[in-house]
Design an enzyme around this catalytic site. Structure first.
Site, PDB file in Angstrom:
ATOM      1  N   HIS A  49       0.840  -1.197   0.000  1.00 54.19           N
ATOM      2  CA  HIS A  49       0.000   0.000   0.000  1.00 54.19           C
ATOM      3  C   HIS A  49       0.875   1.247   0.000  1.00 54.19           C
ATOM      4  O   HIS A  49       2.087   1.174   0.241  1.00 54.19           O
ATOM      5  CB  HIS A  49      -0.961  -0.003   1.210  1.00 54.19           C
ATOM      6  CG  HIS A  49      -0.265   0.046   2.545  1.00 54.19           C
ATOM      7  ND1 HIS A  49      -0.131  -1.042   3.365  1.00 54.19           N
ATOM      8  CD2 HIS A  49       0.347   1.069   3.196  1.00 54.19           C
ATOM      9  CE1 HIS A  49       0.526  -0.704   4.453  1.00 54.19           C
ATOM     10  NE2 HIS A  49       0.834   0.578   4.376  1.00 54.19           N
TER      11      HIS A  49
HETATM   12  P1  TYD Z   1      -2.196  -4.165   7.342  1.00 52.10           P
HETATM   13  O1  TYD Z   1      -2.500  -2.798   6.790  1.00 52.10           O
HETATM   14  O2  TYD Z   1      -2.532  -5.350   6.508  1.00 52.10           O
HETATM   15  O3  TYD Z   1      -0.669  -4.251   7.775  1.00 52.10           O
HETATM   16  P2  TYD Z   1       0.615  -3.991   6.863  1.00 52.10           P
HETATM   17  O4  TYD Z   1       0.163  -3.492   5.519  1.00 52.10           O
HETATM   18  O5  TYD Z   1       1.383  -2.926   7.593  1.00 52.10           O
HETATM   19  O6  TYD Z   1       1.353  -5.258   6.783  1.00 52.10           O
HETATM   20  O7  TYD Z   1      -2.920  -4.274   8.758  1.00 52.10           O
HETATM   21  C1  TYD Z   1      -3.349  -5.501   9.317  1.00 52.10           C
HETATM   22  C2  TYD Z   1      -4.616  -5.247  10.125  1.00 52.10           C
HETATM   23  O8  TYD Z   1      -4.330  -4.416  11.247  1.00 52.10           O
HETATM   24  C3  TYD Z   1      -5.697  -4.565   9.308  1.00 52.10           C
HETATM   25  O9  TYD Z   1      -6.930  -5.181   9.640  1.00 52.10           O
HETATM   26  C4  TYD Z   1      -5.708  -3.147   9.825  1.00 52.10           C
HETATM   27  C5  TYD Z   1      -5.202  -3.299  11.248  1.00 52.10           C
HETATM   28  N1  TYD Z   1      -4.460  -2.131  11.730  1.00 52.10           N
HETATM   29  C6  TYD Z   1      -4.973  -1.379  12.764  1.00 52.10           C
HETATM   30  O10 TYD Z   1      -6.056  -1.648  13.292  1.00 52.10           O
HETATM   31  N2  TYD Z   1      -4.261  -0.311  13.216  1.00 52.10           N
HETATM   32  C7  TYD Z   1      -3.065   0.033  12.699  1.00 52.10           C
HETATM   33  O11 TYD Z   1      -2.432   1.026  13.138  1.00 52.10           O
HETATM   34  C8  TYD Z   1      -2.533  -0.757  11.605  1.00 52.10           C
HETATM   35  C9  TYD Z   1      -1.210  -0.417  10.969  1.00 52.10           C
HETATM   36  C10 TYD Z   1      -3.258  -1.828  11.158  1.00 52.10           C
END
Ligand code: TYD
Length: 133
Positions: A49
């Site tokens: 992302h």
């Molecule tokens: P995700 O965006 O997939 O993590 P990354 O792209 O950094 O590997 O996030 C995983 C899950 O955690 C998703 O359901 C959103 C949640 N999340 C939160 O609730 N708060 C946060 O600050 C972050 C970064 C993720």
């Protein structure tokens, strides 16, 4: 690219090491959120992302991992393999994290609360936006 590797000062003495990180000092924004990624399974790639407004600092406080970063004009790979090495990300950058060591704890300091509206999770949309800049 609006991605910068910064080395934090290690305060070491006979007892071991300490690193202090303060908002508006080592980190150029007010820290509104902290999260950390750990227990990452073998072969996993995360991220996929970009953010519209969010600024982040990523630190491998334990272990190591790699970032693949892309903006409108450049693709870069960054290795985070020391707790005093940190990656500052600003602006529209597509990021993927991979090669997590078993013991990796990836700490992220963020300038804003979690807001799904700030995410661009569609790569084609990201390319459209960067081409338009
Ligand atoms: P995700 O965006 O997939 O993590 P990354 O792209 O950094 O590997 O996030 C995983 C899950 O955690 C998703 O359901 C959103 C949640 N999340 C939160 O609730 N708060 C946060 O600050 C972050 C970064 C993720």
């Amino acid at each position: 690219m609006n991605a910068e590797l910064i080395e934090f000062k290690v305060i070491g003495d006979a007892r071991g090491s300490l690193i202090a990180v303060e908002a508006m000092q080592q980190v150029p924004f007010d820290i509104k959120r902290v999260y950390y990624i750990f227990d990452t399974q073998e072969g996993v790639r995360r991220g996929f992302h970009a953010h519209i407004e969010l600024q982040q600092v990523a630190i491998c406080v334990r272990g190591s991992c790699r970032f693949k970063l892309e903006d409108g004009s450049e693709v870069r790979e960054v290795l985070l393999d020391a707790p005093n090495k940190c990656l500052l990300l600003k602006g529209l950058i597509w990021r993927e994290m991979f090669d997590f060591s078993d013991d990796c704890v990836l700490l992220v300091l963020a300038s804003e609360h979690y807001d799904e509206a700030d995410y661009i999770r569609d790569y084609d949309r990201f390319k459209e936006l960067t081409n338009a800049v």
